[in-house]
Each structure stands twice: as C-alpha cells, then as structure tokens.
Scaffold this active site. Structure first.
Site, PDB file in Angstrom:
ATOM      1  N   ASN A  95     -31.172 -18.794   6.922  1.00 16.58           N
ATOM      2  CA  ASN A  95     -31.283 -20.231   6.706  1.00 16.58           C
ATOM      3  C   ASN A  95     -30.839 -20.972   7.968  1.00 16.58           C
ATOM      4  O   ASN A  95     -29.915 -20.561   8.659  1.00 16.58           O
ATOM      5  CB  ASN A  95     -30.503 -20.697   5.470  1.00 16.58           C
ATOM      6  CG  ASN A  95     -29.026 -20.381   5.492  1.00 16.58           C
ATOM      7  OD1 ASN A  95     -28.587 -19.313   5.914  1.00 16.58           O
ATOM      8  ND2 ASN A  95     -28.219 -21.309   4.995  1.00 16.58           N
ATOM      9  N   GLU A  98     -29.966 -24.860   8.739  1.00 21.04           N
ATOM     10  CA  GLU A  98     -29.780 -26.193   8.172  1.00 21.04           C
ATOM     11  C   GLU A  98     -29.931 -27.269   9.238  1.00 21.04           C
ATOM     12  O   GLU A  98     -29.871 -26.989  10.445  1.00 21.04           O
ATOM     13  CB  GLU A  98     -28.402 -26.288   7.521  1.00 21.04           C
ATOM     14  CG  GLU A  98     -28.256 -25.355   6.340  1.00 21.04           C
ATOM     15  CD  GLU A  98     -26.891 -25.407   5.690  1.00 21.04           C
ATOM     16  OE1 GLU A  98     -26.741 -24.787   4.636  1.00 21.04           O
ATOM     17  OE2 GLU A  98     -25.968 -26.048   6.234  1.00 21.04           O
ATOM     18  N   GLU A 141     -35.707 -17.126   3.257  1.00 17.60           N
ATOM     19  CA  GLU A 141     -36.901 -16.394   2.841  1.00 17.60           C
ATOM     20  C   GLU A 141     -38.160 -16.900   3.534  1.00 17.60           C
ATOM     21  O   GLU A 141     -39.019 -16.121   3.940  1.00 17.60           O
ATOM     22  CB  GLU A 141     -37.064 -16.376   1.320  1.00 17.60           C
ATOM     23  CG  GLU A 141     -36.896 -17.700   0.631  1.00 17.60           C
ATOM     24  CD  GLU A 141     -35.478 -18.006   0.189  1.00 17.60           C
ATOM     25  OE1 GLU A 141     -34.552 -17.973   1.024  1.00 17.60           O
ATOM     26  OE2 GLU A 141     -35.295 -18.316  -0.996  1.00 17.60           O
ATOM     27  N   CYS A 164     -40.261 -22.000  -1.426  1.00 19.98           N
ATOM     28  CA  CYS A 164     -40.262 -20.595  -1.003  1.00 19.98           C
ATOM     29  C   CYS A 164     -41.120 -19.735  -1.933  1.00 19.98           C
ATOM     30  O   CYS A 164     -41.853 -18.863  -1.483  1.00 19.98           O
ATOM     31  CB  CYS A 164     -38.837 -20.055  -0.932  1.00 19.98           C
ATOM     32  SG  CYS A 164     -37.916 -20.729   0.463  1.00 19.98           S
TER      33      CYS A 164
END
Length: 131
Positions: free
Chosen positions: A41, A43, A54, A92
């Site tokens: 991830n 951010e 993902e 996702c």
C-alpha cells in the site's frame, strides 16, 4: 495456504508507505504463468490517490505481460483485522475480476489468522462488458 506467497507478501508489506493509517499491507499475486508479483500500500495525504497493496501487485504483474491471475495473498502487519483490512476493497475486487473469473483470495495478519475466499464470494456481481 501458500507459505511462499505469505513470505513474499510479508516482505512487500515492509516497503509500504503508510504514514496516515499506520497499517502496512503487502500482497503477492500468483499469475497463471507460475510467476509471483508483489505490491504494497502507498498512502497519500489526498486519500483518493492512495493505492492498495493488491492493486499494486496486480498492476505489477500486468505491466510485465501477465493477463491471467490465479490467486492473491494479502497480508497486514496488524495483530487484528482493523477496519476490514486486509479484506480487499470494492475497487480491488473489480480489478481482480478483470484478470480472473474466480481467483482464490487469501488474507492473513501478523497474529497468524488466515482466511480464504473465492472472488465470486466477495464480488458476486462484477461489473463487465459482453465481448
């Protein structure tokens, strides 16, 4: 569960950029070719620009020529499932549906809790076009 995918997802989570949530997530996706691709991830202060682990892993696979995906393992460094993490979000799931009819989705956390689902379980009505 696939221990190889778990280890790769854990390693990917270490690279996560998560200054806002404090929750690092890593993903490892197994392509039909047998190759594994990872992502984490990333951010952003403008939350809409954040990219989930993902999708990062899937985009990594697709950018290297893969077109069919078999399974994905999503790992969080949290001890519990917080705010439904690491369950995949709707965006996702839809991206997964673009490259698999019914891939296996495995989620795991730092405490060793592992859950497995099919894509059809988590996204029973995917968006798509007739070709």
């Amino acid at each position: 569960m696939d221990e190889g995918l778990l280890e790769k997802a854990k390693a990917a989570a270490q690279n996560a950029y998560a200054p806002y949530s404090g929750i690092k997530v890593g993903a490892a996706v197994l392509a039909a070719s047998g190759k594994v691709y990872t992502g984490c991830n990333v951010e952003n202060a403008s939350y809409g620009l954040t990219v989930c682990a993902e999708r990062a892993a899937i985009f990594n696979a697709i950018s290297r020529g893969e077109k069919k995906l078999d399974r994905i393992l999503i790992y969080t460094d949290s001890d519990k499932f917080v705010n439904n993490l690491p369950y995949p979000c709707g965006a996702c799931l839809q991206v997964m549906a673009e490259f698999s009819d019914d891939m296996n989705i495995i989620i795991a956390n730092k405490s060793g809790v592992v859950k497995e689902y099919s894509l059809k379980e988590l996204l029973p009505f995917k968006f798509g076009f007739e070709k």
